[in-house]
Design an enzyme around this catalytic site. Structure first.
Site, PDB file in Angstrom:
ATOM      1  CG  ASN A   9      -1.687   1.243   1.435  1.00 56.63           C
ATOM      2  OD1 ASN A   9      -1.785   2.066   0.519  1.00 56.63           O
ATOM      3  ND2 ASN A   9      -2.258   1.426   2.615  1.00 56.63           N
ATOM      4  CE  LYS A  11      -0.171   3.343   4.685  1.00 55.81           C
ATOM      5  NZ  LYS A  11      -0.136   3.478   6.139  1.00 55.81           N
ATOM      6  CG  HIS A  96      -5.888   2.235   4.973  1.00 56.16           C
ATOM      7  ND1 HIS A  96      -5.481   3.180   5.879  1.00 56.16           N
ATOM      8  CD2 HIS A  96      -4.883   1.324   4.905  1.00 56.16           C
ATOM      9  CE1 HIS A  96      -4.277   2.854   6.332  1.00 56.16           C
ATOM     10  NE2 HIS A  96      -3.894   1.733   5.759  1.00 56.16           N
ATOM     11  CD  GLU A  98      -2.991   5.737   6.569  1.00 50.78           C
ATOM     12  OE1 GLU A  98      -2.916   5.794   5.334  1.00 50.78           O
ATOM     13  OE2 GLU A  98      -2.140   5.169   7.281  1.00 50.78           O
ATOM     14  CD  GLU A 168      -3.713  -2.193   7.166  1.00 51.65           C
ATOM     15  OE1 GLU A 168      -2.622  -2.485   6.687  1.00 51.65           O
ATOM     16  OE2 GLU A 168      -4.291  -1.110   6.938  1.00 51.65           O
ATOM     17  N   GLY A 174       2.261   2.399  10.813  1.00 50.11           N
ATOM     18  CA  GLY A 174       3.256   3.459  10.679  1.00 50.11           C
ATOM     19  C   GLY A 174       3.912   3.861  11.986  1.00 50.11           C
ATOM     20  CB  SER A 214       4.832  -1.648  12.215  1.00 48.31           C
ATOM     21  OG  SER A 214       4.467  -0.296  12.399  1.00 48.31           O
TER      22      SER A 214
END
Ligand code: PGA
Length: 251
Positions: A9, A11, A96, A98, A168, A174, A214
């Protein structure tokens, strides 16, 4: 049986030339050394056509990172599922954290997006996961179950069979703080059970459930060794070919 999958991904990273170079590098690495899993890169909309032209789709799959919740029309700045499919992409990341956190995506919009993705032959990589507070107060199983029930359980079994799930935990994305292999396995087993209750054991056993947050070459093998962890959705470590391939080789 279900597939093992490693999906990148990217991003909002790389320019088009940088992205094409990275995709070519991954494609070449996969040609040189055959992977023991499916490998996919999910890239920004602007990159899809150029990356599709630069890779061999039998070696490396291509996906988008999102799509619109409408088919076409006056939605300035949006990119629809038919547009994504017309680039040659076969996958789309949906839900996702985000997107849920920063762009207000709800289960209702996600149901629309999933339906449009499926109508256009795209396999959704559907993301679920709890935030730190929910991990700490013990509600994480309920939170993840609700995301699955609300986002996906309107589908019939045939369509559900086209979904790839990605667990996730938001606190691991991250942050460098990976879920332990045991935490991942416990959640993945729980998710598979939730699916089995709704669609039966066969559908549940055939659903690939990826771990994301991560994930890196140093922890991928331990995570992927767990029976219910069928691969990874990789952010930061997907931006360097050597790191990404290090994760692919964990299978
Ligand atoms: P990360 O991101 O690997 O950089 O933690 C994973 C993701 O958000 O898909």
């Amino acid at each position: 049986m279900r597939k093992n999958i490693v999906a990148g991904n990217w991003k909002m990273n790389t320019t088009v030339p940088e992205g094409v170079a990275l995709a070519k590098e991954v494609n070449e690495a996969l040609k040189a050394e055959k992977a023991n899993c499916d490998v996919i890169v999910c890239v920004p909309f602007t990159h899809l056509c150029s990356v599709a032209a630069a890779i061999d789709s039998s070696v490396l799959g291509l996906g988008a990172e999102n799509c619109a919740d409408h088919k076409s029309g006056a939605y300035t700045g949006e990119v629809s599922a038919p547009m994504v499919a017309s680039t040659g992409a076969k996958y789309v990341i949906l839900g996702h954290s985000e997107r849920r956190q920063y762009y207000g995506e709800t289960s209702e919009t996600l149901r629309e997006k999933v339906a449009l993705a499926l109508e256009n032959g795209l396999s959704p990589i559907f993301c679920i996961g709890e935030v730190l507070e929910e991990r700490e107060n013990g509600t994480f199983n309920d939170v993840v179950k609700t995301q699955i029930v609300e986002g996906l359980f309107n589908l019939n079994a045939e369509d559900f069979g086209k979904i790839i799930l990605a667990y996730e935990p938001v606190w691991a994305i991250g942050t460098g703080k990976t879920a332990t292999a045991e935490q991942a396995e416990d959640m993945h087993a729980f998710i598979r059970n939730v699916i089995a209750e709704k669609y039966g054991n066969e559908v549940a056993d055939n659903t690939s459930i990826l771990y994301g947050g991560s994930c890196k070459p140093s922890n991928a093998a331990e995570l992927f060794a767990k029976p219910n962890v069928d691969g990874g959705l990789i952010g930061g470590a997907a931006l360097k070919c050597a790191d990404f391939m290090g994760i692919v080789k964990a299978f």
